[in-house]
Design an enzyme around this catalytic site. Structure first.
Site, short mmCIF file in Angstrom:
data_model
loop_
_atom_site.label_atom_id
_atom_site.label_comp_id
_atom_site.label_asym_id
_atom_site.label_seq_id
_atom_site.Cartn_x
_atom_site.Cartn_y
_atom_site.Cartn_z
N CYS A 36 0.86 -1.18 0.00
CA CYS A 36 0.00 0.00 0.00
C CYS A 36 0.89 1.23 0.00
O CYS A 36 1.63 1.46 0.96
CB CYS A 36 -0.93 0.00 1.22
N PHE A 121 -15.07 16.23 22.36
CA PHE A 121 -14.48 15.22 21.48
C PHE A 121 -12.95 15.30 21.57
O PHE A 121 -12.26 15.42 20.57
CB PHE A 121 -14.95 15.41 20.03
N CYS A 217 -13.64 17.34 10.06
CA CYS A 217 -13.21 16.40 9.03
C CYS A 217 -14.29 16.21 7.96
O CYS A 217 -14.15 15.36 7.08
CB CYS A 217 -12.85 15.04 9.65
#
Length: 271
Positions: A36, A121, A217
């Protein structure tokens, strides 16, 4: 991004105990991989080490699942990886993550009031460290994942109170003031779902709040949250996009908002 290839410091591989790879088309099969190109050198070594352990009966899926997953990152050891065990969240691109941390630290360092900061978060403290180094004397960090809370507590920062809280629970928005009273700064880094009902509650429950730093995000949920935050009295002052994961459509966005002055608000309301 300074490293468009060989950057990724964490991954989740799928395995049926005989082959190992990523989720295939529509998540209906495993796409086996030999290598990868976006994995960091250490992660590439992890991949080879895990492939060498095949076939592996303990990695076979259970029940109706078509695969097991293997969570790995640069801090894990291939020999210790267990199936279907999630590791504490980390950003995937360390160089870009350092840029985000620096951005947050620079904005927090400019603030004159550095008594209390509320972080939602918080994860295991990826951005909490910026608040610590900026000089905040009280930091309340809320996160739902127990492994992340434990990792944050293990850092031993005396000014940080790390608490396990389900931030998406229907009642959390009503209890926001329980943890945020007196906080003048809010730092948030939500999942793709964004703030949801918390966006409106932030203004209603946190009357002392002046500054919001929002790391997102997902541009879609960010746009929805910014629309609400502007409606409830915050002005969008700064936006910085960042290519966190090259060769993907995902983008990270860092935003600074400031509470609108009452004088400014009254003028806007009159128009």
């Amino acid at each position: 991004a300074p490293q468009p290839l060989g950057y990724r410091s964490r991954a989740q591989f799928k395995t049926d105990g005989k082959q190992l790879g990523y989720a295939g088309k529509q998540g209906l099969a495993i796409a086996p991989i030999a290598d990868c190109v976006i994995l960091s050198p250490r992660m590439a070594e992890h991949l080879k080490a895990l492939q060498a352990r095949l076939p592996h009966a303990e990695w076979e899926p259970r029940g109706e699942h078509i695969w097991s997953f293997l969570d790995v990152d640069e801090d894990s050891e291939p020999a210790d990886v267990l199936p279907n065990r999630r590791r504490a969240f980390q950003q995937a691109h360390r160089a870009q993550n350092e840029r985000m941390q620096a951005w947050v630290h620079a904005r927090l360092s400019r603030l004159t009031a550095k008594q209390k900061l509320l972080e939602l978060f918080s994860g295991s403290g990826n951005f909490t460290i910026a608040a610590v180094e900026a000089g905040f004397t009280e930091i309340v960090a809320l996160e739902v994942a127990p492994t992340a809370v434990a990792a944050l507590e293990a850092k031993g920062w005396p000014q940080v109170q790390a608490l396990r809280v389900d931030l998406y629970h229907p009642r959390f928005a009503q209890r926001l003031a329980q943890w945020g009273t007196g906080a003048t700064t809010l730092l948030v880094n939500p999942p793709r779902a964004g703030l949801q009902k918390l966006a409106k509650a932030i203004s209603q429950r946190l009357s002392d709040l002046q500054t919001i730093l929002y790391i997102s995000c997902d541009p879609g949920s960010l746009a929805q949250d910014l629309r609400v935050l502007r409606q409830v009295g915050f002005d969008l002052e700064e936006v910085q996009a960042l290519d966190q994961m090259p060769h993907t459509p995902h983008i990270e966005t860092m935003v600074r908002l400031e509470r609108r002055s009452r004088k400014h608000s009254s003028v806007e309301d009159a128009h």
